[in-house]
Design an enzyme around this catalytic site. Structure first.
Site, PDB file in Angstrom:
ATOM      1  N   GLU A  96       7.369  76.482  -3.782  1.00  0.00           N
ATOM      2  CA  GLU A  96       6.673  77.744  -4.081  1.00  0.00           C
ATOM      3  C   GLU A  96       5.500  77.492  -5.014  1.00  0.00           C
ATOM      4  O   GLU A  96       5.531  76.576  -5.827  1.00  0.00           O
ATOM      5  CB  GLU A  96       7.620  78.719  -4.793  1.00  0.00           C
ATOM      6  N   LYS A 118       3.419  77.692  -8.213  1.00  0.00           N
ATOM      7  CA  LYS A 118       3.812  77.901  -9.610  1.00  0.00           C
ATOM      8  C   LYS A 118       2.657  78.566 -10.343  1.00  0.00           C
ATOM      9  O   LYS A 118       1.557  78.034 -10.373  1.00  0.00           O
ATOM     10  CB  LYS A 118       4.157  76.581 -10.291  1.00  0.00           C
ATOM     11  N   ARG A 168       6.819  85.342 -17.303  1.00  0.00           N
ATOM     12  CA  ARG A 168       8.020  85.643 -16.519  1.00  0.00           C
ATOM     13  C   ARG A 168       8.425  87.087 -16.763  1.00  0.00           C
ATOM     14  O   ARG A 168       8.551  87.520 -17.899  1.00  0.00           O
ATOM     15  CB  ARG A 168       9.152  84.715 -16.992  1.00  0.00           C
ATOM     16  N   ARG A 196      10.851  86.822 -20.576  1.00  0.00           N
ATOM     17  CA  ARG A 196      11.696  85.632 -20.520  1.00  0.00           C
ATOM     18  C   ARG A 196      12.638  85.583 -21.724  1.00  0.00           C
ATOM     19  O   ARG A 196      13.738  85.068 -21.658  1.00  0.00           O
ATOM     20  CB  ARG A 196      10.780  84.411 -20.518  1.00  0.00           C
ATOM     21  N   GLU A 230       6.669  86.468 -11.713  1.00  0.00           N
ATOM     22  CA  GLU A 230       5.706  86.094 -12.745  1.00  0.00           C
ATOM     23  C   GLU A 230       4.517  87.058 -12.692  1.00  0.00           C
ATOM     24  O   GLU A 230       4.007  87.348 -11.612  1.00  0.00           O
ATOM     25  CB  GLU A 230       5.237  84.650 -12.471  1.00  0.00           C
ATOM     26  N   PHE A 287       9.518  86.122  -6.926  1.00  0.00           N
ATOM     27  CA  PHE A 287      10.100  84.978  -6.231  1.00  0.00           C
ATOM     28  C   PHE A 287      11.612  85.010  -6.099  1.00  0.00           C
ATOM     29  O   PHE A 287      12.193  84.136  -5.481  1.00  0.00           O
ATOM     30  CB  PHE A 287       9.630  83.641  -6.827  1.00  0.00           C
ATOM     31  N   ARG A 340      19.191  75.259 -16.543  1.00  0.00           N
ATOM     32  CA  ARG A 340      18.084  74.399 -16.136  1.00  0.00           C
ATOM     33  C   ARG A 340      18.718  73.264 -15.359  1.00  0.00           C
ATOM     34  O   ARG A 340      19.157  72.281 -15.929  1.00  0.00           O
ATOM     35  CB  ARG A 340      17.353  73.883 -17.374  1.00  0.00           C
ATOM     36  N   LYS A 348      10.277  71.721 -11.149  1.00  0.00           N
ATOM     37  CA  LYS A 348       8.846  72.051 -11.216  1.00  0.00           C
ATOM     38  C   LYS A 348       8.024  70.777 -11.212  1.00  0.00           C
ATOM     39  O   LYS A 348       8.475  69.722 -11.662  1.00  0.00           O
ATOM     40  CB  LYS A 348       8.568  72.885 -12.461  1.00  0.00           C
TER      41      LYS A 348
HETATM   42  P1  AMP Z   1       7.625  75.990 -17.557  1.00  0.00           P
HETATM   43  O1  AMP Z   1       7.295  77.245 -18.310  1.00  0.00           O
HETATM   44  O2  AMP Z   1       6.514  75.036 -17.447  1.00  0.00           O
HETATM   45  O3  AMP Z   1       8.936  75.391 -18.019  1.00  0.00           O
HETATM   46  O4  AMP Z   1       7.910  76.408 -16.053  1.00  0.00           O
HETATM   47  C1  AMP Z   1       8.883  77.322 -15.697  1.00  0.00           C
HETATM   48  C2  AMP Z   1       8.273  78.688 -15.588  1.00  0.00           C
HETATM   49  O5  AMP Z   1       7.358  78.750 -14.515  1.00  0.00           O
HETATM   50  C3  AMP Z   1       9.261  79.767 -15.243  1.00  0.00           C
HETATM   51  O6  AMP Z   1       9.976  80.202 -16.347  1.00  0.00           O
HETATM   52  C4  AMP Z   1       8.383  80.858 -14.691  1.00  0.00           C
HETATM   53  O7  AMP Z   1       7.934  81.689 -15.731  1.00  0.00           O
HETATM   54  C5  AMP Z   1       7.183  80.100 -14.145  1.00  0.00           C
HETATM   55  N1  AMP Z   1       7.019  80.190 -12.686  1.00  0.00           N
HETATM   56  C6  AMP Z   1       5.841  80.348 -12.069  1.00  0.00           C
HETATM   57  N2  AMP Z   1       5.979  80.368 -10.748  1.00  0.00           N
HETATM   58  C7  AMP Z   1       7.296  80.236 -10.475  1.00  0.00           C
HETATM   59  C8  AMP Z   1       8.072  80.190  -9.279  1.00  0.00           C
HETATM   60  N3  AMP Z   1       7.512  80.293  -8.067  1.00  0.00           N
HETATM   61  N4  AMP Z   1       9.417  80.029  -9.402  1.00  0.00           N
HETATM   62  C9  AMP Z   1       9.997  79.915 -10.621  1.00  0.00           C
HETATM   63  N5  AMP Z   1       9.315  79.956 -11.784  1.00  0.00           N
HETATM   64  C10 AMP Z   1       7.976  80.110 -11.723  1.00  0.00           C
END
Ligand code: AMP
Length: 590
Positions: free
Chosen positions: A255, A257, A262, A277, A307, A347, A424, A430
């Site tokens: 998907e 990102k 969030r 979040r 998001e 999502f 997690r 990711k």
């Molecule tokens: P990070 O903040 O870098 O740890 O990445 C995780 C965050 O990416 C999640 O908590 C979401 O807020 C965001 N996010 C953006 N797009 C997506 C997606 N398609 N699926 C899940 N999380 C996403």
């Protein structure tokens, strides 16, 4: 329970630095607590009044609390401030300044001979509820009433609770350990409590349910509207190529990102609430999302995960989200909502029409999500591809980067790909642009050959053989075969576009290794821009050929960006530049 009794536990908790002793003290406290008050005791121990999502705001800072202490002690607020400067804390100042018998304020708040835990809760809630003109005075008088009626030691914790400075050193997990130890015999029994807490995010509810109905009651705690679920998080890997190995599913959804905020949306008929979040209520910050959810979600009740992003439809780019939010805070939310509207990229689905979806697989959740969401400009499902190999994932990732996105989140499509609240784990992985060695720069390469297309691509080319320019030797050396990144239309136009450069055999100045010989040859004429993942050594390509190792350099996962008609072949990226990129990638500098 008398508040003074709870305070003796607080004192003991504050004094110990041993985790095990802390758990033992908590276990004793919870054993003594009644079902009616155990939730409040949990909140107080963590320095809160209620679960975070309830947005209970006392609206009292240190100075107002100081003014309340002054009122209770019948002294000047400045004297309180001076005392605070000396002892360092409003709670301790309250102990020293308020003598007994202190003034009574029964007209605003009354209680029996001594404060109970329930009295304190009632008083704090009354402070939180006081609003409108004169509310600061009301809040002050209620706190003064409690401070005046409290024993010295009680005042310390009462005032600390109000000013948000409880600091007993008890974390949520330690508190759950204490509950497990009190009711399930050992702190090792914590996991099911933690799981229930991730789903309901109300530690008081977990405690109350455990006290009342035991572990089986806790296991029945489920999703409920207006109670946020702790969001599922994504793991990370050291290399993109690790994703298929780690995710534990052959079929993977990749998907887009987004770099936004969030948001979990709860819809109940025409009512909508939004949670961050961090599980706080952010409904008022996003009136536009509230409106979109109301309009676009057809299920009567639903909980969506997604998001919030600021997408500028006109320029087709994403605005940096943090910046946007600062601006929205500064100006009026609704005005700003009009200027730069926020788009909600959904999502996941956690609940729909009365049923929890947490224990359904990702494909099942997504399928239902597709059915209950009518997409519009500002509410859409996250774009994705269903991939079965690394190449498809990489391809999608590079396409995301090209659109200015942060990267991808890959999601398992296995039967057990449940929504794991708060976890997690490897079901979500990711991959962000900043993690990788992917090239920040695109390359401008020259088309020197093509292979015939098969299947869907019959009649056009399957891939183009691309070369860099070797200025020193004035030759073109191949660096990749590229078949992705073209639209269907661009693909169909390829043969026509390249027709005037067609050659019968390998043209002069073009160096191609035996293994890379194409079906069709082109004289170096057309330049295109290519995005790639990384440069590797390869025996297939002649770029920067090293006769000793019999290897050249190759661009991995090349992807078409656009034609560069303004460039001549000699203006293409040079072999020297590519060699420098390769060295830099290996950390050897230029
Ligand atoms: P990070 O903040 O870098 O740890 O990445 C995780 C965050 O990416 C999640 O908590 C979401 O807020 C965001 N996010 C953006 N797009 C997506 C997606 N398609 N699926 C899940 N999380 C996403």
């Amino acid at each position: 329970m008398r508040f003074s009794r709870l305070v003796t536990y607080f004192r003991r908790l504050e004094e110990t630095s041993s985790q095990n002793e802390m758990i033992a003290i908590l276990a004793a406290l919870f054993t003594e607590a009644s079902t009616e008050e155990i939730d409040t005791i949990c909140y107080f121990t963590l320095g809160r009044i209620a679960p975070a999502y309830q947005d209970v705001n006392l609206g009292m800072g240190g100075r107002t609390a100081g003014a309340a202490i002054a009122l209770a002690a019948d002294i000047d607020p400045e004297t309180v401030e001076a005392e605070v400067r000396e002892v360092g804390d409003y709670g301790d100042a309250a102990i020293r300044l308020v003598g007994r018998p202190a003034r009574k304020f029964e007209e605003v708040f009354s209680f029996g001979d001594a404060l109970s835990v329930e009295d304190v809760r009632r008083g704090l809630m009354a402070i939180a509820r006081a609003g409108g003109p004169g509310s600061v005075e009301t809040k002050k008088r209620i706190l003064a009433a409690m401070v005046a009626g409290a024993a010295p030691e009680e005042r310390r914790y009462l005032v600390r609770l109000v000013t948000g400075k409880m600091r007993l050193g008890v974390g949520e997990m330690t508190l759950l350990d204490g509950l497990a130890s009190a009711y399930l015999g050992s702190k090792t029994a914590r996991p099911p409590l933690e799981h229930a807490y991730d789903i309901c995010t109300d530690i008081g509810l977990v405690a109350k349910t455990l006290r009342e109905s035991g572990l089986s009651g806790v296991e029945r705690i489920s999703v409920s509207l207006y109670r946020p679920i702790r969001p599922m998080l994504a793991q990370r890997v050291p290399a993109l190529s690790e994703i298929p190995k780690r995710i534990g599913s052959r079929v993977i959804a990749a998907e887009e990102k987004y770099d936004g905020e969030r948001i979990q949306a709860h819809k109940d008929g025409s009512d909508v609430a939004l949670f961050s979040r961090r599980l706080t209520d952010v409904t008022h910050q996003f009136p536009d999302i509230v409106e979109h959810v109301r309009r676009c979600v057809t299920a009567e009740t639903a909980i969506l995960d997604g998001e919030a992003v600021a997408f500028d439809v006109k320029s087709g780019t994403f605005h940096p989200f943090q910046k946007l939010m600062q601006r929205r805070r500064k100006y009026r939310v609704s005005e700003y909502a009009e200027q730069i509207p926020v788009t909600y990229k959904v999502f996941d689905l956690l609940y729909a029409d009365g049923a929890s979806y947490l224990r359904r697989s990702y494909p099942e959740r997504h399928e239902r999500l597709e059915r209950i969401v009518v997409e519009e400009e500002h509410l859409a499902l996250a774009d994705r591809v269903i991939a079965t190999n690394l190449e498809e994932i990489t391809d999608f990732y590079l396409a995301c980067i090209r659109r200015g996105l942060e990267g991808v989140v890959c999601k398992s499509c296995a039967d057990d790909s449940y929504y794991r609240a708060g976890a997690r784990e490897w079901q979500w992985i990711k991959w962000k642009r900043s993690y990788g060695t992917e090239l920040a720069d695109t390359l401008d390469l020259v088309v020197v050959g093509a292979n015939a297309g098969k299947g869907k691509r019959a009649g056009t080319y399957g891939s183009l053989l691309c070369a860099a320019y070797n200025r020193e030797e004035d030759v073109f050396q191949t660096v990749c075969g590229m078949g992705t990144g073209f639209t269907d239309e661009e693909l169909a136009q390829l043969p026509g576009k390249l027709a005037d450069a067609r050659a019968d055999r390998s043209p002069a100045r073009v160096m191609v290794a035996e293994q890379a010989k194409p079906d069709f040859w082109f004289v170096p004429r057309y330049v295109l821009e290519v995005l790639g993942l990384e440069i590797t050594e390869s025996p297939v390509h002649t770029c920067g050929w090293d006769p000793e190792t019999q290897r050249g350099l190759a661009l991995r996962f090349p992807r078409f960006v656009r034609w560069r008609h303004e460039k001549s072949p000699e203006q293409a990226t040079t072999v020297e530049e590519i060699a420098a990129m390769f060295r830099e990638q290996r950390g050897e500098g230029r």
